[in-house]
Design a protein around this motif. Sequence first.
Motif, short mmCIF file in Angstrom:
data_model
loop_
_atom_site.label_atom_id
_atom_site.label_comp_id
_atom_site.label_asym_id
_atom_site.label_seq_id
_atom_site.Cartn_x
_atom_site.Cartn_y
_atom_site.Cartn_z
N PRO A 37 0.82 -1.21 0.00
CA PRO A 37 0.00 0.00 0.00
C PRO A 37 0.86 1.26 0.00
O PRO A 37 2.02 1.22 0.43
CB PRO A 37 -0.78 -0.11 1.31
N ASP A 38 0.29 2.38 -0.48
CA ASP A 38 1.00 3.65 -0.34
C ASP A 38 0.81 4.15 1.09
O ASP A 38 0.17 3.48 1.92
CB ASP A 38 0.55 4.67 -1.41
N VAL A 62 -2.71 -16.51 4.32
CA VAL A 62 -2.32 -15.37 5.16
C VAL A 62 -1.83 -14.27 4.24
O VAL A 62 -0.80 -14.45 3.56
CB VAL A 62 -1.21 -15.77 6.16
N PRO A 63 -2.55 -13.15 4.14
CA PRO A 63 -2.07 -12.04 3.31
C PRO A 63 -0.84 -11.39 3.93
O PRO A 63 -0.64 -11.43 5.14
CB PRO A 63 -3.25 -11.06 3.30
N GLN A 64 -0.01 -10.78 3.07
CA GLN A 64 1.23 -10.16 3.55
C GLN A 64 1.29 -8.69 3.12
O GLN A 64 0.88 -8.35 2.00
CB GLN A 64 2.43 -10.90 2.95
N LEU A 65 1.84 -7.86 3.99
CA LEU A 65 1.95 -6.43 3.69
C LEU A 65 3.42 -5.98 3.70
O LEU A 65 4.21 -6.42 4.55
CB LEU A 65 1.17 -5.60 4.70
N LEU A 66 3.72 -5.10 2.74
CA LEU A 66 5.06 -4.52 2.63
C LEU A 66 4.90 -3.02 2.89
O LEU A 66 4.33 -2.31 2.06
CB LEU A 66 5.60 -4.76 1.21
N VAL A 76 -4.86 -1.33 5.83
CA VAL A 76 -5.13 -2.52 5.02
C VAL A 76 -5.58 -3.68 5.91
O VAL A 76 -6.46 -4.47 5.52
CB VAL A 76 -3.90 -2.91 4.17
N ALA A 77 -5.02 -3.78 7.10
CA ALA A 77 -5.42 -4.86 8.02
C ALA A 77 -6.92 -4.78 8.30
O ALA A 77 -7.61 -5.81 8.36
CB ALA A 77 -4.63 -4.78 9.32
N ARG A 78 -7.46 -3.57 8.44
CA ARG A 78 -8.91 -3.44 8.67
C ARG A 78 -9.69 -3.95 7.47
O ARG A 78 -10.73 -4.60 7.61
CB ARG A 78 -9.26 -1.98 8.97
#
Length: 319
Positions: A37-38, A62-66, A76-78
């Motif tokens: 995400p920005d 399991v989604p992953q965030l950078l 994004v978690a919400r």
Amino acid sequence: MELSFAPMEGITYAAYRRLHAEMFPGVDRYCAPFIAPDSAGNFKAGSLRDVLPEENTGVRLVPQLLVNAAAPFLAVARELQALGYTEVNLNTGCPSGTVVAKHKGAGMLGDPAALDACLAEIFARCPLRVSVKTRLGLHSAAEFPQLLEVYRRYPLARLTVHVRHRDGMYRSEPDREAFAAALDCPFPVEYNGNLFTPAELAALQARYPKLDAAMLGRGAVTNPALFRALRGGAPLSAGELKEFHDRLTAAYLVGGLAPNYTVSRMKELWFYQRCLFPGGERAVNAVLKTKSLPDYQAAVAALFRQVPLDASQGFFDPA
Ligand SMILES: Cc1cc2nc3c(=O)[nH]c(=O)nc-3n(C[C@H](O)[C@H](O)[C@H](O)COP(=O)(O)O)c2cc1C
């Protein structure tokens, strides 16, 4: 031993995961390639589509965030919570130069105090359980104990450790010695790095008898039956690989990917699957040279006809 399928950007997207889970059941969890995400938490529509539950039927994902800050992670978690997810993964391992320059991925490892502050905010406010996929350090495994001190302050759902530092990219010798320091963490710890054959997993288990979780990336993309083989099941057959290949190609086309993009996407897989055809360099190169879908399919059929499949070696780097 719990086994996870590693996130592999460019390869292990929803269509791949669905088909893999159907044909090769028994993976405990798939980690999705990162969503980036920005700073306001906006991200590409394609990244959202990749984690929609209806695109991931039969897959424990399991989604992953950078990210390099807590705010976009929490935003994004919400959204992921609204989709029904209960866990989200933070990527502190991506070694790409552009990512590290933005203090994302393995770039987060260079400043343990900033990492600590980011995790403090995430764990104070994240509605989901948070796991982390890390490397041993930015420039050296000597950084790992200090990083572990930071991780130990939080109730991680899981810590996956790719046993290299960032500068080692994907080619340095895996540092299994340094990994030992993670084993007494108060949360589940998962090993990752160069597990390509049942013998390699057995050696790791002999070395660390208490280890109960491992994540597989390139080995699994090379040999989709690796999870089964690691659990003592039958080795991959040529018929299974051909079926997996044909159904994946069809899934990309049905999903709306143009034929020439489908060929490009499939050719990325051959960087790994070539390892299953020792002595078949000429036939594999013929596949890699094709551009149109009919030429590609004819070259793949010729490869399967001409070269026997041998899954015993697993992934190996051509360099
Ligand atoms: C092409 C490619 C894409 C990758 N994409 C991701 C990713 O999106 N997120 C992540 O955490 N790791 C990513 N990785 C790292 C893998 O998940 C894994 O940690 C690494 O390949 C080491 O495991 P292996 O030796 O079993 O392959 C990627 C690796 C490769 C080679």
